[in-house]
Design a protein around this motif. Structure first.
Motif, PDB file in Angstrom:
ATOM      1  N   ASP A  76       1.079  -1.292  -0.037  1.00 49.16           N
ATOM      2  CA  ASP A  76       0.087  -0.209  -0.585  1.00 49.16           C
ATOM      3  C   ASP A  76       0.926   1.274   0.046  1.00 49.16           C
ATOM      4  OD1 ASP A  76      -2.452  -1.144  -0.065  1.00 49.16           O
ATOM      5  OD2 ASP A  76      -2.647  -1.733   2.609  1.00 49.16           O
ATOM      6  N   GLY A  77       0.643   2.191  -0.695  1.00 46.52           N
ATOM      7  CA  GLY A  77       0.892   3.628  -0.447  1.00 46.52           C
ATOM      8  C   GLY A  77       2.076   3.817  -1.663  1.00 46.52           C
ATOM      9  N   PRO A  78       2.400   4.408  -1.991  1.00 51.13           N
ATOM     10  CA  PRO A  78       3.408   4.956  -2.953  1.00 51.13           C
ATOM     11  C   PRO A  78       4.116   4.250  -3.149  1.00 51.13           C
ATOM     12  CG  PRO A  78       4.837   6.232  -0.699  1.00 51.13           C
ATOM     13  CD  PRO A  78       3.297   5.270  -0.436  1.00 51.13           C
ATOM     14  N   PRO A  79       4.189   3.675  -5.134  1.00 56.22           N
ATOM     15  CA  PRO A  79       5.348   2.967  -5.426  1.00 56.22           C
ATOM     16  C   PRO A  79       6.442   2.225  -4.862  1.00 56.22           C
ATOM     17  CG  PRO A  79       4.166   4.127  -6.819  1.00 56.22           C
ATOM     18  CD  PRO A  79       3.891   4.625  -5.713  1.00 56.22           C
ATOM     19  N   GLY A  80       7.246   3.111  -4.701  1.00 50.38           N
ATOM     20  CA  GLY A  80       8.932   2.939  -4.274  1.00 50.38           C
ATOM     21  C   GLY A  80       8.911   1.533  -5.519  1.00 50.38           C
ATOM     22  N   VAL A  81      10.072   0.532  -4.638  1.00 47.76           N
ATOM     23  CA  VAL A  81      10.322  -1.204  -4.851  1.00 47.76           C
ATOM     24  C   VAL A  81       9.181  -1.761  -6.153  1.00 47.76           C
ATOM     25  CG1 VAL A  81      11.548  -2.913  -5.044  1.00 47.76           C
ATOM     26  CG2 VAL A  81      12.385  -0.486  -4.058  1.00 47.76           C
ATOM     27  N   GLY A  82       9.197  -2.053  -7.345  1.00 47.25           N
ATOM     28  CA  GLY A  82       7.675  -2.359  -7.260  1.00 47.25           C
ATOM     29  C   GLY A  82       8.055  -4.036  -7.484  1.00 47.25           C
ATOM     30  N   ALA A  83       6.515  -4.215  -8.066  1.00 53.16           N
ATOM     31  CA  ALA A  83       6.757  -5.549  -7.479  1.00 53.16           C
ATOM     32  C   ALA A  83       7.345  -6.730  -9.095  1.00 53.16           C
ATOM     33  CB  ALA A  83       5.233  -6.222  -8.456  1.00 53.16           C
ATOM     34  N   GLU A  84       8.520  -5.409  -9.809  1.00 53.63           N
ATOM     35  CA  GLU A  84       9.385  -6.423 -11.040  1.00 53.63           C
ATOM     36  C   GLU A  84      10.470  -7.159 -10.104  1.00 53.63           C
ATOM     37  OE1 GLU A  84      10.450  -7.971 -14.400  1.00 53.63           O
ATOM     38  OE2 GLU A  84       8.696  -7.366 -13.610  1.00 53.63           O
ATOM     39  N   SER A  85      10.591  -6.012  -9.378  1.00 51.87           N
ATOM     40  CA  SER A  85      12.165  -6.507  -8.588  1.00 51.87           C
ATOM     41  C   SER A  85      11.787  -7.207  -7.448  1.00 51.87           C
ATOM     42  CB  SER A  85      12.604  -4.517  -7.100  1.00 51.87           C
ATOM     43  OG  SER A  85      13.208  -5.475  -6.794  1.00 51.87           O
ATOM     44  N   THR A  86      11.512  -7.465  -7.350  1.00 51.80           N
ATOM     45  CA  THR A  86      10.722  -9.167  -6.026  1.00 51.80           C
ATOM     46  C   THR A  86      10.135  -9.521  -6.941  1.00 51.80           C
ATOM     47  OG1 THR A  86       8.240  -8.556  -5.990  1.00 51.80           O
ATOM     48  CG2 THR A  86       9.492  -7.245  -4.290  1.00 51.80           C
ATOM     49  N   ARG A  87       9.904  -9.776  -7.579  1.00 52.36           N
ATOM     50  CA  ARG A  87       9.633 -11.148  -9.004  1.00 52.36           C
ATOM     51  C   ARG A  87      11.118 -11.162  -9.092  1.00 52.36           C
ATOM     52  NH1 ARG A  87      10.061 -12.817 -13.993  1.00 52.36           N
ATOM     53  NH2 ARG A  87      11.024 -10.411 -14.381  1.00 52.36           N
ATOM     54  N   ARG A  88      11.573 -10.947  -9.655  1.00 52.17           N
ATOM     55  CA  ARG A  88      13.258 -11.052 -10.076  1.00 52.17           C
ATOM     56  C   ARG A  88      13.693 -11.632  -8.908  1.00 52.17           C
ATOM     57  NH1 ARG A  88      16.224  -6.502 -13.036  1.00 52.17           N
ATOM     58  NH2 ARG A  88      17.997  -8.481 -13.021  1.00 52.17           N
ATOM     59  N   LYS A  89      13.708 -11.333  -7.728  1.00 52.95           N
ATOM     60  CA  LYS A  89      14.401 -11.054  -6.669  1.00 52.95           C
ATOM     61  C   LYS A  89      14.075 -12.962  -6.122  1.00 52.95           C
ATOM     62  CE  LYS A  89      16.230  -7.766  -4.544  1.00 52.95           C
ATOM     63  NZ  LYS A  89      16.952  -6.600  -3.235  1.00 52.95           N
ATOM     64  N   ALA A  90      12.672 -13.166  -6.024  1.00 48.90           N
ATOM     65  CA  ALA A  90      12.083 -14.783  -6.109  1.00 48.90           C
ATOM     66  C   ALA A  90      12.453 -15.077  -7.567  1.00 48.90           C
ATOM     67  CB  ALA A  90      10.558 -14.265  -5.698  1.00 48.90           C
ATOM     68  N   TYR A  91      12.674 -15.581  -8.471  1.00 45.87           N
ATOM     69  CA  TYR A  91      13.150 -16.279  -9.288  1.00 45.87           C
ATOM     70  C   TYR A  91      14.119 -16.796  -9.746  1.00 45.87           C
ATOM     71  CZ  TYR A  91      14.865 -17.547 -13.597  1.00 45.87           C
ATOM     72  OH  TYR A  91      15.671 -18.030 -15.411  1.00 45.87           O
ATOM     73  N   THR A  92      15.491 -15.689  -8.488  1.00 41.63           N
ATOM     74  CA  THR A  92      16.994 -15.558  -9.012  1.00 41.63           C
ATOM     75  C   THR A  92      17.330 -17.064  -7.474  1.00 41.63           C
ATOM     76  OG1 THR A  92      17.035 -13.499  -9.220  1.00 41.63           O
ATOM     77  CG2 THR A  92      19.449 -14.694  -8.202  1.00 41.63           C
ATOM     78  N   ALA A  93      16.700 -16.345  -6.738  1.00 45.85           N
ATOM     79  CA  ALA A  93      16.234 -17.143  -5.100  1.00 45.85           C
ATOM     80  C   ALA A  93      16.389 -19.114  -5.292  1.00 45.85           C
ATOM     81  CB  ALA A  93      15.241 -16.720  -4.271  1.00 45.85           C
ATOM     82  N   ALA A  94      14.739 -19.327  -5.918  1.00 45.78           N
ATOM     83  CA  ALA A  94      14.208 -20.150  -6.638  1.00 45.78           C
ATOM     84  C   ALA A  94      15.375 -20.584  -7.453  1.00 45.78           C
ATOM     85  CB  ALA A  94      13.074 -20.127  -7.200  1.00 45.78           C
TER      86      ALA A  94
END
Length: 168
Positions: A76-94
């Protein structure tokens, strides 16, 4: 010459029977545990709650063992770090089966092999952790939006801790 024909016939039957037996075998199978959407959702919600308790609004992504997103919760709130960053980090970890902090350290050494050169989806920086069932990696979780990757990673860890009793 007469004795050769029965021997040749027996050898032919044995040879063709062997080939047919091999052809009838099914393809090799592979089994692995699967991260269910229920566990993925629970982990994501726990990660968001852990960060919220500390006053941070974060985006969380949980991916399956191949790095495909199963759950994305955008802060919630300002976009800041978006879903793209977390998607790529979750991908990398997996797919690499290590935390994104470990991956970052590994490629930071001079002359180190960097698989990111060949896979543009890989992301560096703390915040992504593999989800393991025993020794098998079944997914990845990533949080972003807290003031620092170490805090993002702590929230992701809280998500894994919430479901850890069901990962065996």
């Amino acid at each position: 010459m007469m004795r050769f024909y029965p021997l040749a016939a027996a050898a032919s039957v044995a040879a063709f029977t062997g080939f047919n037996a091999m052809a009838a075998d099914p393809l090799p199978t592979e089994t692995h545990k699967v991260l269910t959407v229920d566990l993925a959702l629970e982990a994501a919600q726990a990660a968001v709650a852990a960060c919220k308790q500390q006053g941070y609004a974060v985006t969380v992504t949980v991916a399956d063992r191949l790095g495909k997103p199963k759950v994305v919760i955008v802060r919630d709130g300002p976009p800041g770090v978006g879903a793209e960053s977390t998607r790529r980090k979750a991908y990398t970890a997996a797919v690499l089966r290590v935390s994104t902090a470990d991956y970052t350290k590994r490629i930071s050494s001079p002359g180190a092999f960097n698989p990111g050169v060949y896979d543009s989806e890989l992301a560096t920086g703390p915040g992504g952790l593999p989800i393991k069932a025993g020794e098998d990696t079944i997914g990845g979780i990533s949080a972003a939006g807290a003031p620092g990757g170490d805090k993002d990673e702590a929230c992701a860890k809280a998500g894994i801790d919430k479901i850890s009793d069901r990962l065996n």
